[in-house]
Design a protein around this motif. Structure first.
Motif, short mmCIF file in Angstrom:
data_model
loop_
_atom_site.label_atom_id
_atom_site.label_comp_id
_atom_site.label_asym_id
_atom_site.label_seq_id
_atom_site.Cartn_x
_atom_site.Cartn_y
_atom_site.Cartn_z
N PHE A 240 -7.64 -81.52 45.94
CA PHE A 240 -8.54 -82.60 45.51
C PHE A 240 -7.83 -83.57 44.56
O PHE A 240 -8.43 -84.08 43.61
CB PHE A 240 -9.77 -82.01 44.84
N SER A 241 -6.57 -83.85 44.82
CA SER A 241 -5.78 -84.70 43.93
C SER A 241 -5.48 -86.04 44.60
O SER A 241 -5.67 -86.22 45.81
CB SER A 241 -4.47 -84.01 43.55
N GLU A 242 -4.98 -86.97 43.80
CA GLU A 242 -4.81 -88.35 44.28
C GLU A 242 -3.78 -88.48 45.40
O GLU A 242 -3.86 -89.40 46.21
CB GLU A 242 -4.42 -89.27 43.11
N CYS A 243 -2.84 -87.54 45.48
CA CYS A 243 -1.80 -87.63 46.51
C CYS A 243 -1.87 -86.47 47.51
O CYS A 243 -0.90 -86.18 48.20
CB CYS A 243 -0.42 -87.68 45.87
N THR A 244 -3.03 -85.82 47.59
CA THR A 244 -3.18 -84.68 48.50
C THR A 244 -2.85 -85.07 49.94
O THR A 244 -2.02 -84.42 50.60
CB THR A 244 -4.60 -84.11 48.44
N GLU A 245 -3.48 -86.11 50.43
CA GLU A 245 -3.28 -86.51 51.82
C GLU A 245 -1.82 -86.89 52.07
O GLU A 245 -1.22 -86.49 53.08
CB GLU A 245 -4.20 -87.68 52.17
N LYS A 246 -1.24 -87.65 51.16
CA LYS A 246 0.17 -88.09 51.29
C LYS A 246 1.11 -86.88 51.31
O LYS A 246 1.98 -86.77 52.19
CB LYS A 246 0.53 -89.02 50.13
N ASN A 247 0.94 -85.99 50.36
CA ASN A 247 1.82 -84.83 50.29
C ASN A 247 1.62 -83.87 51.45
O ASN A 247 2.57 -83.25 51.93
CB ASN A 247 1.64 -84.10 48.96
N CYS A 248 0.38 -83.75 51.93
CA CYS A 248 0.12 -82.92 53.11
C CYS A 248 0.92 -83.41 54.31
O CYS A 248 1.55 -82.61 55.03
CB CYS A 248 -1.37 -82.92 53.45
N LYS A 249 0.91 -84.71 54.51
CA LYS A 249 1.65 -85.29 55.63
C LYS A 249 3.15 -85.08 55.45
O LYS A 249 3.87 -84.74 56.41
CB LYS A 249 1.34 -86.78 55.76
N GLU A 250 3.63 -85.28 54.22
CA GLU A 250 5.06 -85.12 53.96
C GLU A 250 5.51 -83.67 54.15
O GLU A 250 6.59 -83.42 54.71
CB GLU A 250 5.38 -85.59 52.54
N VAL A 251 4.68 -82.75 53.72
CA VAL A 251 4.99 -81.33 53.90
C VAL A 251 5.04 -80.98 55.38
O VAL A 251 5.96 -80.31 55.86
CB VAL A 251 3.95 -80.45 53.17
N PHE A 252 4.07 -81.47 56.13
CA PHE A 252 4.03 -81.22 57.57
C PHE A 252 5.24 -81.84 58.27
O PHE A 252 5.91 -81.19 59.10
CB PHE A 252 2.74 -81.78 58.16
#
Length: 258
Positions: free
Chosen positions: A63-75
């Protein structure tokens, strides 16, 4: 006489070879999973961790400001992801958990909804570990609500062991959830050599017990220092005969599940 001596020598050589082969076959395999907490903030060291061609598991704040961004980068980096679920602490401020998390004043249904929302936010997650959370990990009733959702998702729960009174293992067993727990925190900001030593110590635990779980961080708790230390430690770990694995691979070894 010579024939007897030759026979004795031959027998000894064969016996030593058999003993050596037997030892090699019975030597215990050892696995080390390194989890990197606090993805989701795009904190210091995120880029460096993502660049490591090493089996690591990213624990992403849901639930953080860069969750979506970091999820994509991790994937995109081919890293495995778990949810770093924010939970109330006995000693920390409520604000440290964030605006959304698991708190002791919530009902079971509210806790389940937050956990469901976390899985929706980190939709590639194979498991969950706790961010802070000593108050929840000690509260069996509240933790049961979290574990109900983890069980439904057929995910693994990794106890970060932020309290020595954790009910994590007992609740996981009750709910039929695959369970792992942390052995070491490896970070030491600004001291790469100490982090390397901590990782080696984790590998030694793995050699002794067959496996171990180590936790590091991106952001101020670890960041670039921890990323560099992991890179330096890998050859030493491999020389020890310890294999680096993801959480799901370790779960397969420990619990017989993916």
């Amino acid at each position: 006489m010579r024939k007897q001596i030759f026979t004795y020598i031959f027998t000894i050589v064969v016996s030593l070879t058999a003993i050596s082969m037997s030892y090699a076959q019975t030597e215990k395999e050892a696995y080390l999973a390194i989890i990197i907490d606090d993805f989701g903030y795009d904190g210091e060291g995120t880029k460096e961790m993502l660049a490591l061609d090493i089996p690591l598991t990213a624990a992403i704040m849901p639930f953080s400001e860069c969750t979506e961004k970091n999820c994509k980068e991790v994937f995109d980096a081919g890293m495995e992801a778990i949810i770093h679920l924010p939970m109330e602490s006995k000693t920390g401020k409520r604000s440290w958990v964030g605006t959304k998390g698991v708190f002791t004043d919530m009902t079971a249904d509210e806790i389940k909804q937050v956990t469901e929302d976390a899985f929706a936010a980190v939709n590639t997650a194979v498991g969950v570990n706790n961010h802070m959370g000593s108050a929840i990990m000690e509260n069996r009733e509240k933790l049961e609500a979290v574990m109900d959702v983890v069980a439904e998702k057929n995910a693994v729960f990794i106890d970060s062991l932020t309290t020595g009174k954790s009910t994590g293992k007992a609740v996981a067993e009750e709910k039929g959830v695959s369970f792992l727990e942390r052995n070491m925190f490896i970070d030491c900001p600004g001291n790469t050599e100490q982090v390397v030593k901590n990782i080696i110590s984790s590998a030694e635990i793995a050699k002794k017990n067959g496996y171990a779980v180590a936790i590091g961080h991106v952001g101020p708790a670890g960041g670039i220092t921890t990323a560099e230390a992991i890179k330096r430690a890998v050859p030493k770990i491999e020389k020890m005969g310890v294999k680096l694995v993801t959480v799901s691979e370790l779960n397969e070894y420990v619990n017989g599940q993916q």
